[in-house]
Design an enzyme around this catalytic site. Sequence first.
Site, short mmCIF file in Angstrom:
data_model
loop_
_atom_site.label_atom_id
_atom_site.label_comp_id
_atom_site.label_asym_id
_atom_site.label_seq_id
_atom_site.Cartn_x
_atom_site.Cartn_y
_atom_site.Cartn_z
N ASP A 161 6.07 14.15 17.78
CA ASP A 161 4.57 13.55 18.19
C ASP A 161 5.75 12.57 19.20
OD1 ASP A 161 3.84 15.83 17.38
OD2 ASP A 161 2.75 14.36 15.67
N ASP A 196 0.41 -11.89 15.31
CA ASP A 196 1.26 -11.11 15.70
C ASP A 196 1.07 -11.01 16.77
OD1 ASP A 196 2.63 -11.60 13.30
OD2 ASP A 196 2.80 -10.25 12.40
N THR A 212 8.74 -3.41 11.00
CA THR A 212 7.34 -3.48 10.62
C THR A 212 5.84 -3.31 11.22
OG1 THR A 212 7.51 -5.76 10.95
CG2 THR A 212 8.12 -5.44 8.82
N ALA A 213 6.42 -2.88 11.73
CA ALA A 213 4.81 -2.61 12.54
C ALA A 213 5.26 -1.41 12.93
CB ALA A 213 5.09 -2.84 14.51
N HIS A 214 5.02 -0.46 14.02
CA HIS A 214 4.76 1.22 14.70
C HIS A 214 6.07 2.02 13.68
CE1 HIS A 214 4.05 4.73 17.46
NE2 HIS A 214 3.80 5.19 15.87
N GLU A 237 8.43 -3.06 20.09
CA GLU A 237 9.08 -1.91 20.21
C GLU A 237 8.57 -1.04 21.72
OE1 GLU A 237 6.49 -1.27 17.38
OE2 GLU A 237 5.08 -0.65 19.50
#
Length: 289
Positions: A170, A62, A181-183, A141
């Site tokens: 944070d 990816d 589906t990432a961070h 993102e």
Amino acid sequence: IAEGRRPRVLVLASVNRPRVAEAVDHIESILASSAESVLVDRNEEYQFDDSDIDLVVVLGGDGSILSAARRMRSKQLPVVGVNLGRLGFLAALGAEELQEYWPEICRGEYPVDDHVMLLCELLRDGKRVSPEPMTQLALNEASILGGAPFSILEIDLYVDGQLASTYHCDGLIVSTPIGSTAHNLSAGGPILHRRLQAVVISPISPHTLTMRPVVDRGDRIFEMFVRQGHESVSAVVDGRVLGTLGEGDSFRISQAPLSFKMVRFPSNNEYRTLRDKLGWGSNPRVRKS
């Protein structure tokens, strides 16, 4: 691709990765069987400015697809991802599946989906800091992240010019459906269907437990201001630092005027991908051999 014409294909192959280097010649032979021409870019040298390419085949994972989207910029071409990495949410085809599907791909028998991309800009005193590199496209993102000394941030989020909320956290993520589906997922955000025209706003480790991720339309303008932070607070786009945010600076995120184009295959069912990649439905009591 014009009807009856074989496509001109560009292969993006980062041969510094051992699995890509091992597979590139075999995959090139598969592609040449049904393509008019196959150009292999082994060292990230190809320039997309005056491209006459019809289709881009990306070898890797990816991260390789994110790199391809960034390199194509305003010349977004249809992409086929061949998974030679690890997880592979986007690069879903293996070499064997590519060989099976390739003649039909070249005949244009599979749809090309348009996926939301974000236009990300750093602003100072209401003006763009500079044309480059302070403006970037994001496929996954855009986020504000803090560095050392790792104290809590206070971030104002404006949506279409109106204050939405002040986050004590944070960091703050604005994710596309592709990037959900990432961070975003690691931060507790929801998974969005890839073809939705939407974004999800997810705070990272919010100080207030009632601060939850929010799904919104993709065509709105999101602007983030750091009210309480420090000199290492950064605007990050697809894992790459766009720049640091000083007092009065803002990070503006809007829907890009173009989309990421990806060929969809019958085997690319999203729920099947989630089952396979995330282990959904597996019995935790049963050990895999």
